[in-house]
Design a protein around this motif. Sequence first.
Motif, mmCIF file in Angstrom:
data_model
loop_
_atom_site.group_PDB
_atom_site.id
_atom_site.type_symbol
_atom_site.label_atom_id
_atom_site.label_comp_id
_atom_site.label_asym_id
_atom_site.label_seq_id
_atom_site.Cartn_x
_atom_site.Cartn_y
_atom_site.Cartn_z
ATOM 1 N N LEU A 14 37.798 41.862 30.769
ATOM 2 C CA LEU A 14 37.390 40.810 31.692
ATOM 3 C C LEU A 14 38.582 40.201 32.394
ATOM 4 N N ALA A 15 39.672 40.019 31.664
ATOM 5 C CA ALA A 15 40.862 39.418 32.259
ATOM 6 C C ALA A 15 41.472 40.312 33.311
ATOM 7 N N LEU A 16 41.454 41.640 33.074
ATOM 8 C CA LEU A 16 42.125 42.549 33.991
ATOM 9 C C LEU A 16 41.271 42.934 35.175
ATOM 10 N N SER A 17 39.968 42.926 35.021
ATOM 11 C CA SER A 17 39.140 43.500 36.067
ATOM 12 C C SER A 17 38.333 42.462 36.846
ATOM 13 N N GLY A 18 38.262 41.256 36.357
ATOM 14 C CA GLY A 18 37.445 40.256 37.005
ATOM 15 C C GLY A 18 38.100 39.678 38.246
ATOM 16 N N HIS A 19 37.322 38.903 38.995
ATOM 17 C CA HIS A 19 37.850 38.207 40.159
ATOM 18 C C HIS A 19 38.720 37.060 39.674
ATOM 19 N N SER A 20 40.019 37.075 39.989
ATOM 20 C CA SER A 20 40.927 36.087 39.415
ATOM 21 C C SER A 20 41.892 35.576 40.473
ATOM 22 N N PHE A 21 42.496 34.439 40.194
ATOM 23 C CA PHE A 21 43.366 33.770 41.133
ATOM 24 C C PHE A 21 44.632 33.301 40.426
ATOM 25 N N ALA A 22 45.586 32.828 41.214
ATOM 26 C CA ALA A 22 46.784 32.224 40.631
ATOM 27 C C ALA A 22 46.379 31.048 39.754
ATOM 28 N N VAL A 23 47.155 30.810 38.700
ATOM 29 C CA VAL A 23 46.804 29.805 37.708
ATOM 30 C C VAL A 23 47.799 28.655 37.760
ATOM 31 N N ASP A 24 47.278 27.443 37.727
ATOM 32 C CA ASP A 24 48.109 26.245 37.672
ATOM 33 C C ASP A 24 48.326 25.878 36.209
ATOM 34 N N TYR A 25 49.571 26.005 35.722
ATOM 35 C CA TYR A 25 49.893 25.705 34.329
ATOM 36 C C TYR A 25 50.479 24.300 34.154
ATOM 37 N N SER A 26 50.381 23.451 35.157
ATOM 38 C CA SER A 26 51.021 22.138 35.084
ATOM 39 C C SER A 26 50.398 21.247 34.007
ATOM 40 N N GLN A 156 46.877 41.502 42.564
ATOM 41 C CA GLN A 156 45.504 41.795 42.942
ATOM 42 C C GLN A 156 45.485 42.991 43.884
ATOM 43 N N VAL A 157 44.775 44.042 43.473
ATOM 44 C CA VAL A 157 44.704 45.286 44.231
ATOM 45 C C VAL A 157 43.244 45.568 44.560
ATOM 46 N N PRO A 158 42.932 45.965 45.805
ATOM 47 C CA PRO A 158 41.539 46.283 46.146
ATOM 48 C C PRO A 158 40.926 47.282 45.171
ATOM 49 N N TRP A 159 39.699 47.063 44.792
ATOM 50 C CA TRP A 159 38.872 47.829 43.862
ATOM 51 C C TRP A 159 39.366 47.695 42.425
ATOM 52 N N TRP A 187 46.350 49.559 34.596
ATOM 53 C CA TRP A 187 45.092 49.062 35.153
ATOM 54 C C TRP A 187 43.950 49.309 34.176
ATOM 55 N N PHE A 188 42.878 48.547 34.362
ATOM 56 C CA PHE A 188 41.643 48.689 33.591
ATOM 57 C C PHE A 188 40.505 48.341 34.536
ATOM 58 N N LYS A 189 39.712 49.334 34.905
ATOM 59 C CA LYS A 189 38.671 49.119 35.912
ATOM 60 C C LYS A 189 37.309 49.595 35.410
#
Length: 275
Positions: A14-26, A156-159, A187-189
């Motif tokens: 789930l972590a590798l293949s899901g829709h994800s964004f930059a993370v704010d660690y503040s 982040q890479v397409p597909w 990768w894990f798709k």
Amino acid sequence: MHKTLTAISICSALALSGHSFAVDYSDDIHKNDYKWFQFNIMYALEELPRSPDARSGHDYLEMEFGGRSGIFDLYGYVDVFDLTNHDASDKHEQPKIFMKFSPRMSLDAMTKKDLSIGPFQEFYIATLFNWDGGYAKESDFPPVNNSFWGIGSDVQVPWFGKVGLNLYGLYDINNKDWNGLQISTNWFKPFYTFSNGTFMAYQGYVDYQFAADSTFKGNSQANHGGVMFNGFYWHSDRYSLGYGFKLYNDVYLIEDTNDFESTGISHYFSAIYKF
């Protein structure tokens, strides 16, 4: 000398293949912590490098693990070869153990700042260590004792979704010297989900060395070469079954010759239990 799967638990899938964004660690550097661990029973056929007249394959147990804790992102495994101690194995009377340990330290979490740039969503100080169990009987090769040091990112890479990408310099601990560069990606798709929730995934990696000298410590070597693993696996919550093949080209900078092959293809079969 061997690396197999990358992050293949459901959690890491789930972590590798899901829709994800930059993370704010503040606010909390542990907000994305997770861990996974699994046992892989495997069989390899015609693994390279090898002599042309070597035996055909070997069984082995792989204890594979990974996760995230604060600034640390970790992948690793320990292989135990020739479990049946069979004289037909190409690992018979060879080093019994091989270990890969690959910790990365997040610059985003260390600085508590969002350092993402476009598709590069997180940056790391990247390291990698390879160790084996010692000298083989009548072997001309010293034990593997390599370290890699560099920078890494999640991209982040397409597909494919999120892909790990690292650029290292190789420091040979045996010879106390640097020996070129290596670029690595994994990768894990998941690409097909069955009605019962299990799924098929395409998973793999590329490790490619380059910018090495044609000789190192007086020994001739290739100045570039590497390996690509392509795996196709069925996954459930607790189990996985799959097949993968590796494509080699002067792997480990060993030059391919008639007497010792380092270019070609090998095959891997896996049965996996996830903890």
